[in-house]
Scaffold this motif. Structure first.
Motif, mmCIF file in Angstrom:
data_model
loop_
_atom_site.group_PDB
_atom_site.id
_atom_site.type_symbol
_atom_site.label_atom_id
_atom_site.label_comp_id
_atom_site.label_asym_id
_atom_site.label_seq_id
_atom_site.Cartn_x
_atom_site.Cartn_y
_atom_site.Cartn_z
ATOM 1 N N ILE A 258 60.877 81.838 73.769
ATOM 2 C CA ILE A 258 59.654 81.959 72.639
ATOM 3 C C ILE A 258 59.282 82.570 71.814
ATOM 4 C CG2 ILE A 258 59.828 83.869 74.169
ATOM 5 C CD1 ILE A 258 56.669 83.398 74.819
ATOM 6 N N TYR A 259 60.539 83.674 71.267
ATOM 7 C CA TYR A 259 60.307 84.354 70.098
ATOM 8 C C TYR A 259 60.898 83.145 69.088
ATOM 9 C CZ TYR A 259 59.969 88.433 73.487
ATOM 10 O OH TYR A 259 59.445 89.097 74.417
ATOM 11 N N ASP A 260 61.865 82.926 68.848
ATOM 12 C CA ASP A 260 61.997 81.854 67.815
ATOM 13 C C ASP A 260 60.756 80.979 67.767
ATOM 14 O OD1 ASP A 260 65.145 82.514 67.844
ATOM 15 O OD2 ASP A 260 65.938 80.864 68.912
ATOM 16 N N ASP A 261 60.261 80.184 68.553
ATOM 17 C CA ASP A 261 59.013 79.266 68.457
ATOM 18 C C ASP A 261 57.629 80.405 67.489
ATOM 19 O OD1 ASP A 261 61.011 77.281 69.206
ATOM 20 O OD2 ASP A 261 59.281 77.594 71.695
ATOM 21 N N TRP A 262 57.923 81.024 68.117
ATOM 22 C CA TRP A 262 57.131 82.176 67.215
ATOM 23 C C TRP A 262 57.006 82.403 66.287
ATOM 24 C CZ3 TRP A 262 56.351 86.994 66.132
ATOM 25 C CH2 TRP A 262 55.610 88.047 65.809
ATOM 26 N N SER A 263 58.765 82.961 65.688
ATOM 27 C CA SER A 263 58.358 83.141 64.567
ATOM 28 C C SER A 263 58.524 82.432 63.786
ATOM 29 C CB SER A 263 59.407 83.373 64.580
ATOM 30 O OG SER A 263 60.548 83.812 62.772
ATOM 31 N N GLN A 264 58.577 80.729 64.237
ATOM 32 C CA GLN A 264 58.776 79.464 63.893
ATOM 33 C C GLN A 264 57.026 79.472 63.328
ATOM 34 O OE1 GLN A 264 61.200 78.037 61.923
ATOM 35 N NE2 GLN A 264 62.384 79.314 62.099
ATOM 36 N N ASN A 265 56.161 79.501 64.437
ATOM 37 C CA ASN A 265 55.058 79.131 63.498
ATOM 38 C C ASN A 265 53.994 80.323 63.451
ATOM 39 O OD1 ASN A 265 55.917 76.549 65.310
ATOM 40 N ND2 ASN A 265 55.574 77.667 67.559
ATOM 41 N N ASN A 266 54.484 81.587 63.030
ATOM 42 C CA ASN A 266 53.906 82.321 62.077
ATOM 43 C C ASN A 266 54.258 82.345 60.963
ATOM 44 O OD1 ASN A 266 51.457 83.409 63.737
ATOM 45 N ND2 ASN A 266 53.577 83.897 65.367
#
Length: 193
Positions: A48-56
């Protein structure tokens, strides 16, 4: 032209023009992960943190807000090597107040993990990429798999710990500016017309 001769009318129209100049978003306040709290990811969403960072898209001037129960959790900023190996023994910075505000004041990749032993291995870690020009996207590969040299010189970029100003995931300065512009315009409209 006699219409614009009155000083009050000219002032009114000059202010109206200034209010409609398009605002630029100066910075955002990101609540990390858009979650209720910084914690160990659920088994169904381990990245979830990797995805969140990649999406912002992060820029210089933005802030990251980490919310967590201080009696159960903490936050550390670490080097890339420490991030990859989950070594929290020598952090760049350590926070344990429950409302950690990290101010991005320069470009680079910033690495965070839990200060609680074992949580990093359970993927409670975050890498945030900030380009120098503020406009490009994240690197194409995941931050935890980025190739890189182990450098002993890394930017220590963190701000003072502060209370949360908003519980919203991101708060735009431009939205505040737009609201103020509307109020000022309404006030001037009532006074001059």
């Amino acid at each position: 032209m006699a219409f614009f001769a009155d000083v009050k009318v000219r002032t009114f129209w000059a202010l109206c023009l200034l209010l409609f100049v398009p605002g630029r978003v100066l910075c955002y306040l990101f609540r990390v992960g858009d979650l209720d709290a910084w914690g160990v990811p659920a088994p169904v969403t381990p990245k979830i943190y990797d995805d969140w960072s990649q999406n912002n898209k992060f820029r210089i001037g933005d802030s990251l807000l980490f919310l967590y129960p201080p009696s159960e959790e903490s936050l550390v900023q670490v080097t890339e090597d420490a991030f990859k190996s989950c070594n929290i023994s020598n952090p760049i910075a350590y926070f344990n107040d429950g409302n950690t505000l990290f101010n991005i004041t320069g470009p680079g990749t910033f690495y965070f993990t839990s200060g609680v032993g074992g949580h990093c291995l359970r993927l409670q870690k975050l890498a945030v990429f900030v380009p120098s020009n503020g406009t490009s996207n994240q690197p194409s590969s995941a931050p935890s798999s980025l190739p890189g040299s182990s450098s002993s010189s890394y930017p220590t970029v963190f701000g003072p710990t502060a209370s949360a100003r908003s519980s919203a995931p991101a708060m735009s300065v431009a939205s505040v500016y737009s609201s103020m512009a509307y109020l000022v315009f309404s006030f001037l409209l009532l006074i001059y017309i």
